[in-house]
Design a protein around this motif. Structure first.
Motif, mmCIF file in Angstrom:
data_model
loop_
_atom_site.group_PDB
_atom_site.id
_atom_site.type_symbol
_atom_site.label_atom_id
_atom_site.label_comp_id
_atom_site.label_asym_id
_atom_site.label_seq_id
_atom_site.Cartn_x
_atom_site.Cartn_y
_atom_site.Cartn_z
ATOM 1 N N VAL A 61 50.259 25.804 13.037
ATOM 2 C CA VAL A 61 49.983 27.154 12.515
ATOM 3 C C VAL A 61 51.226 27.657 11.792
ATOM 4 C CG1 VAL A 61 49.308 29.518 13.034
ATOM 5 C CG2 VAL A 61 48.351 27.632 14.374
ATOM 6 N N PRO B 66 39.888 24.984 2.181
ATOM 7 C CA PRO B 66 40.433 26.093 2.963
ATOM 8 C C PRO B 66 39.919 27.436 2.446
ATOM 9 C CG PRO B 66 42.149 24.501 2.503
ATOM 10 C CD PRO B 66 40.953 24.079 1.696
ATOM 11 N N LEU C 126 43.817 29.806 18.141
ATOM 12 C CA LEU C 126 45.116 29.889 17.484
ATOM 13 C C LEU C 126 46.223 29.401 18.410
ATOM 14 C CD1 LEU C 126 44.839 33.360 15.691
ATOM 15 C CD2 LEU C 126 44.621 31.096 14.653
ATOM 16 N N TYR D 90 42.400 29.236 6.626
ATOM 17 C CA TYR D 90 41.975 28.242 7.615
ATOM 18 C C TYR D 90 41.354 27.016 6.951
ATOM 19 C CZ TYR D 90 42.307 32.378 10.581
ATOM 20 O OH TYR D 90 42.757 33.500 11.218
ATOM 21 N N ARG D 91 41.527 25.875 7.612
ATOM 22 C CA ARG D 91 40.806 24.674 7.230
ATOM 23 C C ARG D 91 39.436 24.688 7.915
ATOM 24 N NH1 ARG D 91 43.641 21.078 4.597
ATOM 25 N NH2 ARG D 91 45.922 21.093 4.737
ATOM 26 N N ALA E 70 38.913 22.746 11.203
ATOM 27 C CA ALA E 70 39.437 23.278 12.459
ATOM 28 C C ALA E 70 38.333 23.878 13.327
ATOM 29 C CB ALA E 70 40.508 24.332 12.176
ATOM 30 N N TRP F 252 46.241 25.666 18.546
ATOM 31 C CA TRP F 252 46.806 25.092 17.322
ATOM 32 C C TRP F 252 48.312 25.299 17.268
ATOM 33 C CZ3 TRP F 252 42.678 27.896 13.857
ATOM 34 C CH2 TRP F 252 41.403 27.354 14.144
ATOM 35 N N ALA G 19 46.025 26.416 10.021
ATOM 36 C CA ALA G 19 45.910 27.842 9.723
ATOM 37 C C ALA G 19 47.246 28.374 9.240
ATOM 38 C CB ALA G 19 45.465 28.612 10.959
#
Length: 222
Positions: A192, A100, A183, A164-165, A168, A186, A127
């Motif tokens: 999130v 991340p 976003l 963040y990963r 993603a 997600w 996230a």
């Protein structure tokens, strides 16, 4: 952890200052906005940075180099034209690694505990976003918080600071892409997390706000 500082925008509302200088190199408190972030990230233990650039990017590279002068390593992600936030992240993924990573807007100013940002856990989330009270220039806000979940309804303003990963973004094609639709997707999946940002945050979106902050910082050192 690595951090990405977003620095590719044109800064139209900051003209004429940004006609000859990229927005993150505009100075407050005696140093460029982006240098405040670099120094505070370094103090929080982040020594590997990725910075994207487009408009007048050569001036950013000339000013910051490989980061050695700040005790960090800077990897540059050059964009022919600004790719928006998500597009810039997708292009920079090979530089960001498998863990991340933190993303910060280079044209903001932040007086907060950067260590708390770096040490935030993602758990199973894709996230984690930091939200702030709505500033006068953005009274409607972006998202809201319900406990530690970010929800897609106005209430607070997204600071532009997020964890963040990399996975993603891994399946996304390169090209210009905004972050907000991702976003929201997600959020619909319940993946999130979020926190209120503890500290002071400024979006330096106009010349007047830049000068006001510079005056405040100058006054605080007198």
């Amino acid at each position: 952890m690595k951090a990405m500082i977003l620095a590719a925008g044109r800064g139209e509302r900051m003209r004429p200052l940004t006609d000859t200088l990229p927005k993150p190199l505009l100075a407050v408190g005696g140093k460029p906005l982006i240098v405040h972030h670099i120094e505070k990230l370094k103090a929080a233990g982040v020594s590997e940075l990725v910075i994207n650039h487009a408009w007048l990017g050569h001036k950013l590279v000339a000013a910051l180099g490989d980061g050695r002068q700040f005790g960090v390593q800077i990897a540059w992600s050059a964009e022919e034209s600004a790719l928006e936030t998500a597009g810039g992240i997708v292009q920079a993924l090979p530089l960001l690694g498998d863990a991340p990573f933190l993303v910060i807007n280079g044209d903001t100013w932040l007086d907060a505990d950067y260590g708390a940002l770096v040490n935030q856990s993602l758990g199973e989330d894709l996230a984690h976003l930091w939200l702030v009270p709505n500033p006068p220039q953005h009274p409607e806000g972006d998202f809201s918080l319900a406990a530690d979940r970010v929800q897609d309804r106005p209430g607070l303003t997204f600071s532009g600071i997020g964890l963040y990963r990399p996975e993603a973004f891994a399946s996304l094609a390169q090209g210009s892409r905004k972050l907000a639709p991702l976003l929201r997707d997600w959020m619909a999946q319940g993946r999130v997390g979020g926190s209120r940002l503890v500290g002071e945050w400024r979006d330096i979106g106009t010349v007047a706000r830049l000068r006001a902050l510079d005056d405040e910082l100058a006054g605080s050192t007198n």
